[in-house]
Design a protein around this motif. Structure first.
Motif, PDB file in Angstrom:
ATOM      1  N   ARG A 185     -56.851  22.649  14.859  1.00 48.71           N
ATOM      2  CA  ARG A 185     -57.193  24.047  14.547  1.00 48.71           C
ATOM      3  C   ARG A 185     -58.413  24.470  15.355  1.00 48.71           C
ATOM      4  NH1 ARG A 185     -56.045  27.709  10.731  1.00 48.71           N
ATOM      5  NH2 ARG A 185     -54.667  26.203   9.672  1.00 48.71           N
ATOM      6  N   GLU A 217     -53.201  18.059  12.197  1.00 44.84           N
ATOM      7  CA  GLU A 217     -53.429  19.442  12.588  1.00 44.84           C
ATOM      8  C   GLU A 217     -54.562  19.566  13.600  1.00 44.84           C
ATOM      9  OE1 GLU A 217     -53.464  23.341   9.941  1.00 44.84           O
ATOM     10  OE2 GLU A 217     -55.485  22.480  10.007  1.00 44.84           O
ATOM     11  N   GLY A 259     -50.785  33.337  15.306  1.00 47.63           N
ATOM     12  CA  GLY A 259     -51.088  33.771  13.954  1.00 47.63           C
ATOM     13  C   GLY A 259     -51.951  32.784  13.193  1.00 47.63           C
ATOM     14  N   GLU A 260     -51.737  31.500  13.452  1.00 46.63           N
ATOM     15  CA  GLU A 260     -52.458  30.464  12.711  1.00 46.63           C
ATOM     16  C   GLU A 260     -53.678  29.927  13.454  1.00 46.63           C
ATOM     17  OE1 GLU A 260     -51.782  29.491   9.642  1.00 46.63           O
ATOM     18  OE2 GLU A 260     -50.101  30.883   9.512  1.00 46.63           O
ATOM     19  N   ASN A 261     -53.719  30.112  14.766  1.00 44.75           N
ATOM     20  CA  ASN A 261     -54.752  29.478  15.591  1.00 44.75           C
ATOM     21  C   ASN A 261     -54.816  27.983  15.319  1.00 44.75           C
ATOM     22  OD1 ASN A 261     -55.990  31.532  17.295  1.00 44.75           O
ATOM     23  ND2 ASN A 261     -56.602  32.479  15.368  1.00 44.75           N
ATOM     24  N   THR A 265     -49.648  21.663  14.508  1.00 39.61           N
ATOM     25  CA  THR A 265     -49.592  20.316  13.959  1.00 39.61           C
ATOM     26  C   THR A 265     -48.873  19.414  14.936  1.00 39.61           C
ATOM     27  OG1 THR A 265     -49.603  21.095  11.663  1.00 39.61           O
ATOM     28  CG2 THR A 265     -48.767  18.878  12.065  1.00 39.61           C
ATOM     29  N   GLU A 275     -46.195  32.306  16.057  1.00 41.54           N
ATOM     30  CA  GLU A 275     -46.656  31.397  15.002  1.00 41.54           C
ATOM     31  C   GLU A 275     -47.992  30.750  15.378  1.00 41.54           C
ATOM     32  OE1 GLU A 275     -45.182  27.330  12.689  1.00 41.54           O
ATOM     33  OE2 GLU A 275     -43.830  28.375  14.055  1.00 41.54           O
ATOM     34  N   ARG A 283     -48.855  41.787  16.166  1.00 42.61           N
ATOM     35  CA  ARG A 283     -49.925  40.799  16.010  1.00 42.61           C
ATOM     36  C   ARG A 283     -51.111  41.105  16.926  1.00 42.61           C
ATOM     37  NH1 ARG A 283     -53.514  38.327  15.329  1.00 42.61           N
ATOM     38  NH2 ARG A 283     -53.912  36.116  14.927  1.00 42.61           N
TER      39      ARG A 283
END
Length: 294
Positions: free
Chosen positions: A169, A167, A156-158, A161, A153, A193
């Motif tokens: 990022r 957040e 995938g999001e780089n 939170t 997860e 991935r």
């Protein structure tokens, strides 16, 4: 800050060469594509094939920080992502109580405790905050299925939170290198991935080149003898076959003793540099002449 441009696998191989990592075409291409496509690179192979060293060399060649997450059985969220500095929070709370001279407003006190000041960034969070960087997720096969899902997860999001802060990022995705010694199969979802590369032990000529690069004082003949003997040791059924690191250790030990030939006496005296189990040493000593003769 963004990634420095790298024009081709050959250019990246040259940069790695300059920092002492001799990458073959397959490794250089896989690393180049991971960098160009912004995809994690999943490296599998026997221990000692240079998986971890690749991540170190990439960080050096690209002139970015390297952040390492060492996986192990039982690793959890707080060890990988972040935790709160409880002792400092407690000291802060006591200071607030002493300064106020009266009852504290509970909401105000709680808000003051959960700020960036008291957040302990673990490797994954540091990589998102400090990118561009190389993030090494070492021996991911030692972690459990739940941690794999969490890692998938995040990669995938780089982004992650932190409930109290919001957040985080990565402006530039880190170059992620995951390694596995294949003590268990990693789930297909994580492999999908990533870009995948299997690292073999180096061929004889490349291992000789690695030895000469790491130990410039080593003669060509001794480097060839060590590399050849190590290749034959890998063909023996050992508890721990020697990797490149053991090759270097063995050659270094021989050089330190002033040996210019790898004969039976020199090999027996320095076998502890290349074999790390008593049973392996006993098995090899019995057939040492064959190992050295090739």
């Amino acid at each position: 800050m963004t990634w420095a441009p790298v024009g081709s696998p050959e250019e990246l191989a040259g940069s790695l060469d300059r920092v002492g990592y001799l990458a073959d075409e397959g490794v250089a291409t896989a690393a180049f594509l991971a960098l160009r496509l912004g995809r994690p690179l999943f490296c599998e192979g026997e221990p000692g094939t240079g998986k971890t060293s690749l991540a170190v060399a990439l960080a050096t060649a690209l002139d970015v920080p390297m952040i390492k997450l060492q996986c192990h059985e039982g690793i959890d969220f707080s060890q990988a992502l972040y935790d709160w500095d409880f002792p400092r929070q407690l000291l802060h709370l006591r200071a607030l109580e002493a300064a106020s001279g009266a009852a504290l407003d509970a909401d105000v006190a709680e808000r003051s405790l959960y700020t960036r000041r008291f957040l302990l960034a673990r490797p994954l969070l540091r990589a998102l905050e400090e990118a561009p960087c190389v993030l090494l997720v070492d021996e991911v096969d030692r972690a459990d299925d739940e941690f794999e899902a969490f890692l998938l997860e995040v990669l995938g999001e780089n982004a992650v939170t932190v409930p109290e802060l919001g957040e985080v990022r990565a402006e530039v995705p880190p170059l992620v290198v995951l390694t596995s010694n294949r003590t268990r199969e990693v789930h297909d979802a994580l492999k999908r991935r990533c870009l995948y590369h299997w690292l073999e032990h180096p061929g004889l000529d490349r291992e000789v080149a690695i030895l000469r690069r790491r130990l410039p004082e080593l003669s060509q003949r001794l480097a060839e003898q060590v590399a050849g003997a190590v290749r034959r040791l890998r063909a023996v059924e050992l508890l721990k076959p020697p990797g490149v690191a053991e090759s270097i250790d063995w050659a270094e030990a021989l050089a330190a003793l002033g040996r210019t030939e790898l004969d039976a006496a020199a090999a027996a005296a320095t076998l502890g540099a290349v074999l790390k189990y008593r049973e392996d040493a006993q098995r090899v000593v019995a057939g040492l002449d064959t190992i050295l003769a090739g």
